[in-house]
Design an enzyme around this catalytic site. Structure first.
Site, PDB file in Angstrom:
ATOM      1  CG  ASP A  15     -16.444  -5.656  24.463  1.00 46.49           C
ATOM      2  OD1 ASP A  15     -16.822  -5.466  23.280  1.00 46.49           O
ATOM      3  OD2 ASP A  15     -16.170  -6.784  24.917  1.00 46.49           O
TER       4      ASP A  15
ATOM      5  CE  LYS B 149     -18.277  -7.327  28.187  1.00 48.73           C
ATOM      6  NZ  LYS B 149     -17.723  -7.856  26.919  1.00 48.73           N
TER       7      LYS B 149
ATOM      8  CD  GLU C 245     -12.891  -6.348  23.536  1.00 48.89           C
ATOM      9  OE1 GLU C 245     -12.351  -5.815  24.530  1.00 48.89           O
ATOM     10  OE2 GLU C 245     -13.340  -7.492  23.547  1.00 48.89           O
TER      11      GLU C 245
ATOM     12  CE  LYS D 259     -12.926 -12.438  24.459  1.00 47.35           C
ATOM     13  NZ  LYS D 259     -14.305 -11.949  24.266  1.00 47.35           N
TER      14      LYS D 259
HETATM   15 MG   LIG Z   1     -15.241  -8.439  23.710  1.00 47.51          MG
END
Ligand SMILES: [Mg+2]
Length: 362
Positions: A190, A162, A218, A267
């Protein structure tokens, strides 16, 4: 087999360590569980985590959408009329993708139990085994480096880092981790919408110049900034993946038609469940684009639904279903089996879930 009732419960599961991204922090998963019962007593399970920062769905809106709109639209329908059930479910209320996903997967669970088959076989049956990455929360570079090394120690071959809070610090984060884990571990980033397009191009080019070998990045920019996504995509060599930009099949068509991204992250909570996820996987396949199947902070109920979908489709080539590993407890009996970093779906009918411990009344 007719849908007779839709009951709502709650699960509360602490995380091993707070989950931190550029958008939010989570300490405990407090998710809504759907128990859908058919007229012959068969049960199907579903789940929705309130992820307001991404989907807009809160605890209250999930409960209200299911009770007042989704359940009344599908109760009494025959599970063999799957397409009609899905049409009514998806058109029962605008938006509300997480509660729709929770009910959609419970319907698919009932449907595949009705035919006595595991869900992945009825959806395409491509494979049984999946390998997930592990997400490393955004923290100081030294702490992320330690978390990355611990993950490698557990057997993971792919890490999702992240980033997106501070571009200069992001360079330090990724460099520290690449140096620590060596060249063979796949690193995915991400940014969770944390950069501007210029900042993303500058930062990703620095990763490239430093030879940090990033598999993909991402969601570098804001969700609705499709032009920004394209600008980043057109100005770096690293692959760009859409996550928050892509909720619906229509978003997928738009992003892929404008060649704004190289990969998409499906998702269930964003697209409203398996019915729409299958459309997105089909659209992506048409455009020659591979999919990753991701998750929110979900328990093994909805992760098992996601695993069956991922296992079913050839074009879902990556999975990011690590939430089960981030949670400190697993109250779900049955469902997928895991041997870190591998997951396999079983050949039990439906999702193979046989019960959930500690369910709380709402
Ligand atoms: Mg993501």
């Amino acid at each position: 087999m007719k849908i007779e009732s839709v009951e709502l419960k709650r699960v509360s599961i602490p995380l091993k360590k707070p989950f931190k991204t550029a958008l939010r922090r989570v300490d405990t998963a407090e998710n809504i569980i759907v128990v859908m019962t058919a007229d012959d007593g068969t049960r199907g399970y579903g789940e929705a985590p309130p992820t307001a920062a991404i989907t807009g769905d809160t605890d209250k809106t999930i409960i209200s959408a299911i009770k007042n709109s989704i359940a009344p639209a599908i109760i009494g329908l025959d599970i063999e009329d799957l397409d009609d059930v899905m049409y009514r479910l998806q058109h029962s209320v605008e938006g509300n993708t997480s509660p729709k996903a929770a009910c959609d997967m419970a319907v698919y669970d009932l449907w595949s139990r009705h035919y006595g088959q595991p869900l992945y076989k009825l959806l395409g049956g491509y494979q049984k085994d999946l390998e997930t990455d592990l997400t490393i929360s955004i923290n100081e570079p030294a702490e992320m480096r330690e978390d990355a090394l611990a993950a490698i120690g557990q057997g993971f071959h792919a890490l999702k880092l992240k980033v997106g809070i501070d571009a200069d610090l992001d360079i330090k984060r990724v460099k520290a981790i690449r140096e620590a884990v060596g060249p063979d571990i796949r690193l995915r980033l991400d940014a969770n919408q944390g950069w501007t397009a210029d900042e993303a191009v500058r930062t990703i080019r620095r990763f490239e110049d430093m030879g940090l070998d990033i598999e993909f990045v991402e969601q570098p920019v804001k969700a609705r900034d499709f032009a920004g996504m394209k600008r980043v995509h057109d100005n770096v060599h690293t692959k760009i993946m859409a996550d928050e930009s892509m909720f619906s099949p229509k978003d997928a068509i738009e992003l892929l038609h404008m060649e704004a991204v190289d990969l998409v992250n499906i998702k269930l909570m964003k697209c409203g469940g398996i019915h729409n996820a299958l459309k997105i996987a089909g659209i992506a396949e048409t455009y020659g684009v591979e999919c990753m199947l991701g998750c929110m902070i979900e328990s093994k109920v909805s992760l098992t639904a996601a695993a069956h979908l991922a296992a079913a489709k050839r074009n879902i080539t990556r999975v990011d279903l690590d939430a089960a590993i981030l949670l400190a407890e697993d109250p779900v009996q049955g469902g997928f089996e895991k041997d870190i970093p591998h997951f396999s779906v079983t050949d039990a009918p439906g999702l193979g879930i046989t019960g959930i411990e500690g369910l709380m009344e709402l």
